[in-house]
Every structure is written in C-alpha cells, then in structure tokens.
Enzyme design. Structure first.
Site, PDB file in Angstrom:
ATOM      1  CB  SER A   1      57.528 -44.979  -3.825  1.00 31.83           C
ATOM      2  OG  SER A   1      57.699 -44.998  -5.224  1.00 31.83           O
TER       3      SER A   1
ATOM      4  CE  LYS B   1      60.093 -42.554  -5.597  1.00 32.64           C
ATOM      5  NZ  LYS B   1      61.422 -43.030  -5.126  1.00 32.64           N
ATOM      6  CG  LEU B   2      52.389 -38.432  -6.968  1.00 34.25           C
ATOM      7  CD1 LEU B   2      51.666 -37.213  -7.548  1.00 34.25           C
ATOM      8  CD2 LEU B   2      51.378 -39.502  -6.555  1.00 34.25           C
ATOM      9  CE  LYS B   3      58.810 -45.003  -8.617  1.00 34.14           C
ATOM     10  NZ  LYS B   3      60.280 -44.877  -8.775  1.00 34.14           N
TER      11      LYS B   3
ATOM     12  CG  ASP C   1      61.589 -41.760  -9.120  1.00 34.33           C
ATOM     13  OD1 ASP C   1      62.292 -41.455 -10.111  1.00 34.33           O
ATOM     14  OD2 ASP C   1      61.872 -42.703  -8.351  1.00 34.33           O
TER      15      ASP C   1
ATOM     16  CD  GLU D   1      63.590 -40.678  -6.608  1.00 36.11           C
ATOM     17  OE1 GLU D   1      62.639 -40.320  -5.873  1.00 36.11           O
ATOM     18  OE2 GLU D   1      64.090 -41.805  -6.566  1.00 36.11           O
TER      19      GLU D   1
ATOM     20  CG  ASP E   1      67.203 -43.618  -7.545  1.00 30.90           C
ATOM     21  OD1 ASP E   1      68.168 -44.376  -7.414  1.00 30.90           O
ATOM     22  OD2 ASP E   1      66.023 -44.055  -7.436  1.00 30.90           O
TER      23      ASP E   1
ATOM     24  CE  LYS F   1      66.133 -46.418  -4.855  1.00 28.51           C
ATOM     25  NZ  LYS F   1      65.687 -46.645  -6.250  1.00 28.51           N
TER      26      LYS F   1
ATOM     27  N   GLY G   1      64.156 -47.014  -1.825  1.00 31.23           N
ATOM     28  CA  GLY G   1      63.862 -48.438  -1.660  1.00 31.23           C
ATOM     29  C   GLY G   1      63.722 -49.125  -3.000  1.00 31.23           C
TER      30      GLY G   1
ATOM     31  CG  LEU H   1      59.306 -52.536  -5.177  1.00 28.69           C
ATOM     32  CD1 LEU H   1      58.529 -53.253  -6.286  1.00 28.69           C
ATOM     33  CD2 LEU H   1      58.460 -51.391  -4.643  1.00 28.69           C
TER      34      LEU H   1
HETATM   35  O1  OSB Z   1      63.301 -45.268  -8.446  1.00 24.25           O
HETATM   36  O2  OSB Z   1      63.068 -45.352  -6.359  1.00 24.25           O
HETATM   37  C1  OSB Z   1      62.927 -45.888  -7.456  1.00 24.25           C
HETATM   38  C2  OSB Z   1      61.027 -49.186  -7.070  1.00 24.25           C
HETATM   39  C3  OSB Z   1      61.642 -49.945  -8.036  1.00 24.25           C
HETATM   40  C4  OSB Z   1      62.619 -49.385  -8.833  1.00 24.25           C
HETATM   41  C5  OSB Z   1      62.995 -48.047  -8.639  1.00 24.25           C
HETATM   42  C6  OSB Z   1      62.396 -47.283  -7.643  1.00 24.25           C
HETATM   43  C7  OSB Z   1      61.373 -47.856  -6.882  1.00 24.25           C
HETATM   44  C8  OSB Z   1      60.590 -47.116  -5.892  1.00 24.25           C
HETATM   45  C9  OSB Z   1      59.939 -47.927  -4.800  1.00 24.25           C
HETATM   46  O3  OSB Z   1      60.388 -45.925  -5.943  1.00 24.25           O
HETATM   47  C10 OSB Z   1      60.385 -47.571  -3.435  1.00 24.25           C
HETATM   48  C11 OSB Z   1      59.854 -48.589  -2.441  1.00 24.25           C
HETATM   49  O4  OSB Z   1      58.684 -48.490  -2.084  1.00 24.25           O
HETATM   50  O5  OSB Z   1      60.612 -49.510  -2.050  1.00 24.25           O
HETATM   51 MG    MG Z   2      63.994 -43.372  -7.901  1.00 26.96          MG
END
Ligand code: OSB
Ligand code: MG
Length: 372
Positions: free
Chosen positions: A140, A165-167, A192, A217, A242, A266, A294, A296
């Site tokens: 991510s 996965k690109l934010k 996402d 997402e 999510d 999660k 995840g 982090l």
């Molecule tokens: O939306 O999945 C999410 C991290 C913090 C809050 C929300 C999200 C995320 C990630 C990181 O996408 C996923 C990871 O590398 O643990």
């Molecule tokens: Mg997410």
C-alpha cells in the site's frame, strides 16, 4: 484436540510508540509514527498478545486510542481477571454486551486466540483452519508526488510484490493513474480513497473504470453502504469495502445490496477472528474473494494478519508487507519479511513471534498491570 479452560490470571496494557521510517499519507492525513496499545493476557504461565489498530484520533474510523485504553483499563480487563474461558467463542460472548468498539474487543479476542493456541502448542493458523505456509502480499503506497509514486511502485514490483495499491484523494486520482498505468501496463493495481469521495464525484469515479484496476477500495463515506451500492451499479470495477464493514451483518447487507464484490478484512477492525471468519465464509458463499488489510502494525499485529490470511478465501494479495518497510526495528525477535511477494507464516505456537522485551521497554510510553 481437547483444550482445557484457560483462567486469565494477569494482564498488561502498554502504549507503544514506534517511529515510521517514512511518513504515510492517506486522504485523511499523514502518520509520522505508529502509536498503539499492546495487550498481554496471561494464563497457565503462557502469554497471548494483540495490538489495537485504532488511531490516536477518529479519522480512519470512530475509535480512538484514548477511548480504547479507558474501556480496557476500567471495564474489559478487570472483568477478565480470574475468569476461565473454554474457547475463543466464550470470550466473544463475554464481550457481546458492549456495543461498537470492535477494535478494542478484537484486542482481547485476538490475545486469547494466541494464548489458546500456545496452550495447545499449535500455530494459530492450524486452529483457524488455515492451510498455507506463506501468503501472497502486495504493498500500500501512501500519497506522494507522481514521479516518486511510479518509482516506488516499480521498486516493489521488482521485489516481487504481487499488487500495488495506490492511495488516492480528490485532485490526486485520474492524472496519477494515467501516469502509473502508462509506466506499468501489466501491474495488478488497486486504489484506496479512505472515504474521500461522494456521489457528487461520479464523473471522476467512473473515469477510474478506464485503468484496469483490480478493485477500488472504500471510495465513499466510512459508514455508508447504500451509496456504495448506487456507485457499484454505475461502475465496472469491483468496489472493495474496508471502513464500512465492521461486522458480518454489515457484510451481508453490503453483499445483498450489491455494494461490494470484494472485502478487505482486518481482524483488528471487525472484533476478532470469529467475526473475520464469518465475513470470510459469507463472501465465499457469494463467490467473492476477500483479502487481508493492514494498519501499519508492529510485528504482533503483523503476525496475527499473516495467520488470518492462510484461510482459503483470502484469494487476493494482502497488505501485510515486510516489517522493514515500516520500522528500523520491530518489537518482535522474528523477522517478518516477504520474499518474491510471499510472506512466510511463523511456525511457532500461537502467533509464532516473541517480544524483544529490552527494545519494547525503550518504545513503551506507559504500562499498566492487572491486577495492579
Ligand atoms: O485503508 O487500508 C487502509 C493504513 C492506515 C489506515 C488505513 C489503511 C492503511 C493502509 C496501510 O492501507 C496498509 C499497511 O501497509 O499496513
Ligand atoms: Mg483501506
């Protein structure tokens, strides 16, 4: 396998602060460090561990670290002391009275699973019904300049990660994807938005259909299943939920209304493994895949995520990438490192990782012991 009841005789609740190697930006803000509550439950001379995935402030979901620690300290942990539980289902039942607070309740349920698996001397995945020895993972990537994002995506594909996965957020979406898709025509790509859009952004959202994404997402509001159903009817790309899915009932409503075709599970978000399995099984019945997201996590939460990901319907790469991407040093002794996009499942009893207590003490902000 015959398990004897476990009597919880003591517990420890820590607040831990781990610096992040690089800040992580999503549509709701930037994280510079990973702050989390770490719970230890003890029984029969064994310890079970879990970490909380709530943020300091309610910007991803509505739970907070302060609220969670208050509930654990004043209510939930005192209620556990001296009580015996036959199995994780009994723990879940004991927490069922309390509304919401899925992340907080997950900490207790997950720490108990670790303890229970250790009491049976089995890896957690075996008790969960998982099969795999390693799981497929992607990465991510936080929001950053477009050139730099392409460079990071290429580097992780070269390392073998199975999906990027690109934010995204309004103003950082179509242009980003045009550039990334041109540079990486064959990559498994997802986006996402962490709830940054509304149905008023329909033009931008439907434009995302043009980039061959595996899924999009959580584009819309964190608690709005209905609007995701409206959007899914207008898009070819599968919507992955999510934030919207905290329970199996949410998942059922999302599936029945056509709001989602893949779910990010999660375990720390949905109250634990039992609810995770219900969501997993429900999606399997609909022939839709799930994958493991995840937050982090440190090595404790990361190991939990890996065990969950061994279940059969985790059919898309998860976000559980190498610990060394996040932290210079982790609080567990075992390395949690992916190789060629595969993360090995720890083989020891329970979650299969042990605390580096010396290092943990240096990153612990506060510790409370039960009984005091
Ligand atoms: O939306 O999945 C999410 C991290 C913090 C809050 C929300 C999200 C995320 C990630 C990181 O996408 C996923 C990871 O590398 O643990
Ligand atoms: Mg997410």
């Amino acid at each position: 396998m015959t398990a004897s009841p476990l009597r919880i005789d003591s517990a420890e609740l820590r607040l831990v602060r781990l610096p992040l190697l690089t800040p992580f930006t999503i549509s709701t803000g930037t994280m510079h460090e990973k702050l989390f509550p770490l719970l230890t439950l003890r029984a029969n001379g064994l310890e079970g561990y879990a970490e909380g995935v709530m943020d300091p402030l309610p910007d991803y979901l509505d739970e907070t670290i302060a609220g969670s620690m208050m509930l654990l300290r004043d209510v939930l942990i005192p209620q556990l002391m001296g009580r015996s539980f036959d199995n994780p289902a009994a723990v879940e039942t004991s927490l069922a009275h309390w509304r919401g607070h899925y992340m907080t309740k997950a900490m207790i349920e997950m720490a108990f699973w670790d303890l229970w698996a250790k009491s049976l001397n089995l890896p957690l995945k075996t008790l969960l019904g998982g099969e795999r020895d390693a799981i497929d993972v992607g990465v991510s990537l936080g929001i950053g300049p477009i050139d730099n994002t392409i460079e990071r995506a290429q580097r992780h594909l070269d390392l073998g990660y199975r999906r990027i996965k690109l934010k995204i957020m309004p103003g950082h979406d179509v242009k980003l994807l045009e550039a990334v898709r041109q540079a990486l025509p064959a990559a498994h790509l997802t986006v996402d938005a962490n709830s940054a859009y509304t149905l008023a952004d329909m033009d931008v959202l439907t434009a995302l259909d043009g980039f061959g994404l595996d899924y999009i997402e959580q584009p819309l509001t964190w608690d709005d299943i209905h609007d995701h159903a409206v959007l899914q009817a207008r898009m070819k790309t599968p919507i992955c939920l999510d934030e919207c899915i905290r329970t199996a009932q949410h998942a059922r409503k999302a599936l029945e209304s056509g709001a989602t075709r893949v779910i990010n599970i999660k375990v720390g978000r949905v109250g634990g493994y039992q609810e995770s399995r219900r969501i997993h099984d429900l999606c399997a019945a609909w022939s839709f895949p799930v994958w493991c997201g995840g937050m982090l996590e440190s090595g404790i939460g990361r190991a939990h995520n890996i065990h969950l990901s061994t279940l059969a319907n985790f059919r898309k790469p998860g976000d559980t990438s190498s610990s060394s991407r996040y932290f210079a040093k982790d609080i567990v002794n075992e390395a949690l490192e992916a190789k060629d996009g595969r993360m090995p499942v720890p083989t020891g009893a329970g979650i299969g990782v042990t605390l580096d207590r010396t290092f943990l003490d240096t990153v612990t902000v506060a510790t409370e012991r039960f009984p005091a």
